[in-house]
Design an enzyme around this catalytic site. Structure first.
Site, mmCIF file in Angstrom:
data_model
loop_
_atom_site.group_PDB
_atom_site.id
_atom_site.type_symbol
_atom_site.label_atom_id
_atom_site.label_comp_id
_atom_site.label_asym_id
_atom_site.label_seq_id
_atom_site.Cartn_x
_atom_site.Cartn_y
_atom_site.Cartn_z
ATOM 1 N N TYR A 128 27.182 41.591 41.995
ATOM 2 C CA TYR A 128 26.227 41.436 40.900
ATOM 3 C C TYR A 128 24.803 41.158 41.373
ATOM 4 C CZ TYR A 128 29.968 41.502 37.423
ATOM 5 O OH TYR A 128 31.023 41.873 36.609
ATOM 6 N N LYS A 180 39.860 40.235 47.748
ATOM 7 C CA LYS A 180 40.412 41.578 47.985
ATOM 8 C C LYS A 180 40.168 41.899 49.455
ATOM 9 C CE LYS A 180 42.194 45.500 46.583
ATOM 10 N NZ LYS A 180 43.539 45.666 45.998
ATOM 11 N N ASP A 214 44.292 41.905 42.335
ATOM 12 C CA ASP A 214 45.163 42.681 41.437
ATOM 13 C C ASP A 214 46.487 41.961 41.189
ATOM 14 O OD1 ASP A 214 44.984 43.311 44.162
ATOM 15 O OD2 ASP A 214 46.164 45.126 43.964
ATOM 16 N N ASP A 238 34.292 37.185 36.809
ATOM 17 C CA ASP A 238 33.875 37.661 35.493
ATOM 18 C C ASP A 238 35.086 38.189 34.732
ATOM 19 O OD1 ASP A 238 32.317 38.446 33.406
ATOM 20 O OD2 ASP A 238 31.267 40.058 34.457
ATOM 21 N N ASP A 242 37.651 36.023 31.530
ATOM 22 C CA ASP A 242 37.990 36.539 30.201
ATOM 23 C C ASP A 242 39.497 36.727 30.053
ATOM 24 O OD1 ASP A 242 35.303 36.529 29.782
ATOM 25 O OD2 ASP A 242 35.199 38.544 28.931
#
Ligand code: NAD
Length: 342
Positions: A128, A180, A214, A238, A242
């Site tokens: 980001y 990751k 994942d 992020d 959620d």
């Protein structure tokens, strides 16, 4: 523990749309619990544009610089005009490197019961940072898109330290490092490496494990109770924050904290809800729970606990809920019920 009688200056940005209504409700409840805040009221969002043509007026920034503590209602994002997001500007201005997003079951009977998770998201680095460009090929000026992510050892270390410290201070047992590193070996491998280094310093006090993003997403859906505190990089955080909110019924009641070395800003995750603004129907829970996080942050955990307990009782035993939760209560009814329980 801070001195209970000492006043703590704090900036209040009631915000746009339902912001003023949920702020009034929150202040009333904070008053009832004896919260020590001495508020400096400021504007931002549309309120800022109307007052001085800037969604983040300099007076608001100066106030936060003074108080180093703020509670922020939702801001309407102006359409057009080329304004940058006030939320991003605040993050950058005060180097709010840790985004703290608890997810706790408030209303029983949802898809999952007894969820109590905390996600710590690195807020300033990763993919980001916005280093993006197009590469033209032939006649197409945007044939290829390239984005670079930036993670630093210093940045990863401080957000992981924040997560472990948070775990210690809040009686949490485990921190999960999410990454990751099997594919993005440098970018997120560095985060994992820094996190493991930090974990060593907390050995015997906080357990540590790690997950690939994942697999973590799947496990959060299959068995969320195995997690306690999760710390991860910006983009993964992020998405997962959620996802976690979804486990407890969505973003409507989600509180958040943005924490840096020099300031901390607490906010409701939902928007300004223009469809119900001014009707007295808004659920003040997200801003109220954000203010409880703010009480935790300044060392008044006892008062924060009382607020959360009163909220639980009103929702579960008194069955008083606003329309978004299937109830009939107005913002005022709900506020009154929480004050009564306090
Ligand atoms: P929203 O969150 O404002 O509303 C989505 C739906 O949820 C609406 O039906 C609304 O009535 C309902 N809702 C939201 N909060 C509620 C509450 N406390 N009580 C009861 N119902 C509630 O999202 P949106 O409509 O996409 O956005 C409206 C404005 O808010 C936009 O300008 C958007 O950019 C802005 N926004 C700001 C923030 C922020 O400041 N943190 C976050 C999201 C959206």
């Amino acid at each position: 523990m801070s001195n209970p009688s000492q006043k703590i200056p704090a900036t209040l940005i009631p915000g746009d749309g339902i912001g003023p209504e949920v702020s009034v409700a929150t202040l009333e409840i904070l008053e009832a619990v004896g919260a020590p805040f001495e508020w400096e009221r400021c504007t931002a969002g549309m309120g800022g544009i109307e007052a001085c043509g800037d969604p983040l007026p300099p007076e608001t920034i100066e106030s936060i610089r003074r108080t180093r503590l703020a509670l922020k209602g939702p801001l309407t994002t102006p359409i057009g005009g080329g304004y940058r997001s006030s939320n991003v500007r605040l993050r950058e201005e005060f180097e709010l490197y840790a985004n703290l997003r608890p997810a706790r079951t408030l209303v029983p009977g949802g898809r999952y019961e007894d969820i109590d998770l905390v996600l710590v998201r690195e807020n300033l680095e990763g993919l980001y940072v916005g280093h993006e460009m197009y590469i033209p090929v032939g006649q197409d000026p945007r044939a290829v898109a390239v984005a670079s992510g930036v993670n630093t050892r210093a940045g990863a270390t401080r957000v992981c330290e924040f997560a472990f410290d948070y775990a210690v201070k809040n009686g949490r047992k485990k921190v999960t490092l999410v990454h990751k590193a099997n594919v993005l070996k440098a970018l997120t491998g560095l985060f994992l490496e820094a996190g493991r280094e930090v974990a060593k310093r907390y050995e015997g006090r906080v357990a540590v494990d790690d997950r690939i993003i994942d697999a973590c997403a799947m496990q959060l859906v299959m068995n969320p109770w195995q997690f306690d505190v999760i710390v991860t990089t910006n983009l993964f955080g992020d998405v997962l924050s959620d996802l976690n909110a979804g486990l407890v019924g969505g973003l409507g009641m989600a509180p958040a904290g943005n924490i840096g070395t020099d300031a901390a800003i607490f906010e409701a995750v939902h928007g300004s809800a223009p469809d119900i603004a001014g009707k007295g129907l808004a659920n003040p829970l997200a801003l109220l729970l954000s203010s409880a996080m703010m009480l935790d942050h300044v060392g008044h955990q006892d008062k924060a606990k009382r607020v959360r307990r009163a909220v639980d009782t009103v929702l579960r035993e008194d069955n008083i809920r606003t329309g978004d939760l299937g109830g009939k209560a107005t913002t005022k009814d709900f506020t009154k019920a929480v004050v009564k329980r306090l």
